[in-house]
Each structure stands twice: as C-alpha cells, then as structure tokens.
Enzyme design. Structure first.
Site, PDB file in Angstrom:
ATOM      1  N   HIS A  72       0.996  -1.059  -0.076  1.00 43.83           N
ATOM      2  CA  HIS A  72      -0.002   0.170  -0.045  1.00 43.83           C
ATOM      3  C   HIS A  72       0.815   1.264  -0.060  1.00 43.83           C
ATOM      4  O   HIS A  72       0.381   2.203  -0.402  1.00 43.83           O
ATOM      5  CB  HIS A  72      -0.804   0.170   1.452  1.00 43.83           C
ATOM      6  CG  HIS A  72      -2.107  -0.942   1.004  1.00 43.83           C
ATOM      7  ND1 HIS A  72      -3.337  -0.608   1.365  1.00 43.83           N
ATOM      8  CD2 HIS A  72      -2.093  -1.972   0.467  1.00 43.83           C
ATOM      9  CE1 HIS A  72      -4.287  -1.651   1.073  1.00 43.83           C
ATOM     10  NE2 HIS A  72      -3.618  -2.414   0.554  1.00 43.83           N
ATOM     11  N   HIS A 123      -1.879 -12.665  -2.231  1.00 40.14           N
ATOM     12  CA  HIS A 123      -2.969 -13.123  -1.126  1.00 40.14           C
ATOM     13  C   HIS A 123      -3.126 -14.243  -0.819  1.00 40.14           C
ATOM     14  O   HIS A 123      -3.719 -14.680   0.208  1.00 40.14           O
ATOM     15  CB  HIS A 123      -4.202 -12.657  -1.989  1.00 40.14           C
ATOM     16  CG  HIS A 123      -4.641 -11.026  -2.150  1.00 40.14           C
ATOM     17  ND1 HIS A 123      -5.523 -10.901  -3.158  1.00 40.14           N
ATOM     18  CD2 HIS A 123      -4.431 -10.095  -1.373  1.00 40.14           C
ATOM     19  CE1 HIS A 123      -5.462  -9.420  -3.038  1.00 40.14           C
ATOM     20  NE2 HIS A 123      -4.918  -9.023  -1.911  1.00 40.14           N
ATOM     21  N   THR A 124      -1.797 -15.066  -1.060  1.00 43.59           N
ATOM     22  CA  THR A 124      -1.790 -16.214  -0.479  1.00 43.59           C
ATOM     23  C   THR A 124      -1.332 -16.138   1.130  1.00 43.59           C
ATOM     24  O   THR A 124      -1.666 -16.924   2.022  1.00 43.59           O
ATOM     25  CB  THR A 124      -0.592 -17.394  -0.837  1.00 43.59           C
ATOM     26  OG1 THR A 124      -0.441 -18.108  -0.210  1.00 43.59           O
ATOM     27  CG2 THR A 124       0.650 -16.319  -0.908  1.00 43.59           C
ATOM     28  N   ASP A 183       2.799 -19.582  -0.778  1.00 41.51           N
ATOM     29  CA  ASP A 183       3.118 -20.672  -1.818  1.00 41.51           C
ATOM     30  C   ASP A 183       2.139 -20.345  -2.990  1.00 41.51           C
ATOM     31  O   ASP A 183       1.550 -19.193  -3.092  1.00 41.51           O
ATOM     32  CB  ASP A 183       2.605 -21.935  -1.133  1.00 41.51           C
ATOM     33  CG  ASP A 183       1.344 -21.958  -0.634  1.00 41.51           C
ATOM     34  OD1 ASP A 183       0.416 -21.273  -0.847  1.00 41.51           O
ATOM     35  OD2 ASP A 183       1.123 -22.850   0.246  1.00 41.51           O
TER      36      ASP A 183
END
Length: 250
Positions: free
Chosen positions: A42, A163-164, A187
């Site tokens: 961000h 986003h894992t 991963d």
C-alpha cells in the site's frame, strides 16, 4: 525501466542488515507477515507514473495517509515497527517499510525478493483513491496497476498471488476470511484455490474472480497453479518492480 541505484554508505548498509534481522524476529514472533506485506504494497502502490507522485517513500507513517479507507488497520503495522525504527534511526522509513515487505515474504517461505536501499523519505502523502478496489474487475486492475503504476499483466497476476498471505477483515475492507487454508504460508495455493471454485470459509473477491474471466490473466493463473517455481520467479520480479516505483529511475 533501467535503474540507477544510489550508492549508500557502509554505515547505512549495516543499518539495513540490522533492520532485516530485527524484522525477521518480529515477523516470526508476531506472525504478522501478511500485515507487513500489505504495508509495503500500500505504501508503494500509490505511485502515479504520469505525475511521478506517490510511491514507496515513507509517507504511510503520516496520519493523513493512514486515514485513507484502503489503509484501515495499517496503523497497527506502523506502531509495531516504530520501536525498531527508533533503534535504527539511520534507515529511512521509505526503505524500512519496503524491507518489511521483502522480509515478510521470505519468512513465510516465499522467494527472496532483491532489495536495493537508498529511498529517501518524502513529506507529503499522495491523494486518496490510488489503490485498487477489490469490488471491481479486470479493467480497473489494468487502470490502477497498468496505466497508473506502469506494471504489466504478468505483474498484476503474480502480485495477486501475494493474497496467499493473510485474510480480509470485515471492519477494514467489508470482506471477511482468508484466501487459502494456511494464510501464513507463502505458496501458490491462492491460484489452486481460485481455480477450484468457491469453498466455504475461503474468500474470493470480485477482483480475484476477474483474473479467471480475463483472456490474458487466466492463462497466468493456470500457469502459476501448476508451477509454483514459475510463480515465485514472476512474483519476485513483480514485487521488486512495485517496491521500486519512482525510485532510482535512470
């Protein structure tokens, strides 16, 4: 884009390595890799290629930027990092926040993203509204990551795989839940879960599903689901580019 990295002093390089060690310990102890990665992303993702404003230059510590709706909860990350920053005042906030993102990926089992020091802190935060909106589709992703930041389709999909790590919190984003079964493990499971469809307890945002319906994005999702090594290589490149937007441009 070619880069012309600034030369930093031996003392500064030592400060970077000390900060790296402290960050490893903090992130492992507090299990806060997702939060630190979000802080780094961000901070950097506000860069606007046309006006050369925003980007990874330490402004996230300002109340004005922390008050942006997309940054809800990042005040926690800033507060967690401040004791280390006070102990190592030599390093800029700009470098420190990006280093936190690099270390977060590494500590979680992801690839070693290269890190080049020398970002200088800027005083003025960017205007609100430059970060991606999770409720929108592929055109919006290309507008923000492509037209605004100058990143590629491959970068968009690879970064989505970040986003894992982590989960959404209803009070911050309006959405709730993790994307994967183990939100502290970096991963390729974001992609395998995305391809396997909706599952109870796991999150798929409109911006995630947009990757499947787009003819350029979907083959990359399939590639990364089948080949974690390929995902790690492309993620490493995309994260590096994001972390250096507006920095050391030749």
């Amino acid at each position: 884009m070619a880069k012309n990295y600034p030369v930093v002093s031996a003392e500064y390089q030592e400060a970077v390595e000390k900060a790296r060690q402290k960050l490893r310990a903090l992130i492992a102890e507090k299990s806060c890799a997702p939060l630190m990665l979000r802080l780094a992303w961000h901070s950097a993702g506000t860069f606007d290629v046309s006006s050369k404003t925003g980007g990874p230059f330490g402004t996230m510590k300002t109340p004005a930027e922390l008050s942006h709706a997309a940054n809800a909860g990042l005040d926690i990350a800033v507060r967690m990092l401040e004791p280390i920053k006070e102990e190592i005042p030599t390093i800029s906030y700009a470098d420190f926040y990006q280093l936190a993102g690099v270390v977060a990926v590494e500590v979680s089992g992801g690839p070693a993203v290269p890190f080049h020091p020398g970002r200088e802190d800027k005083p003025a935060p960017p205007p609100e509204g430059r970060l991606p909106d999770a409720t929108k589709g592929s055109d919006h992703l290309r507008q923000v990551f492509g037209a605004q930041m100058g990143l590629s389709d491959q970068d968009i999909v690879a970064l989505s795989g970040g986003h894992t790590l982590g989960r959404c919190h209803k009070e911050r984003s309006g959405f709730e839940g993790p994307w994967t079964r183990n939100p502290l493990q970096f991963d390729n499971s974001y992609f395998t879960e995305l391809l396997s469809g909706d599952k109870e307890g796991l999150l798929q945002l409109p911006s995630d599903k947009a990757l499947l319906s787009d003819p350029a994005f979907c083959p990359l999702v399939e590639k990364y689901a089948a080949d974690e090594k390929a995902f790690f290589e492309d993620y490493k490149e995309a994260h590096l580019k994001l972390s250096e937007l507006g920095f050391a441009d030749a």
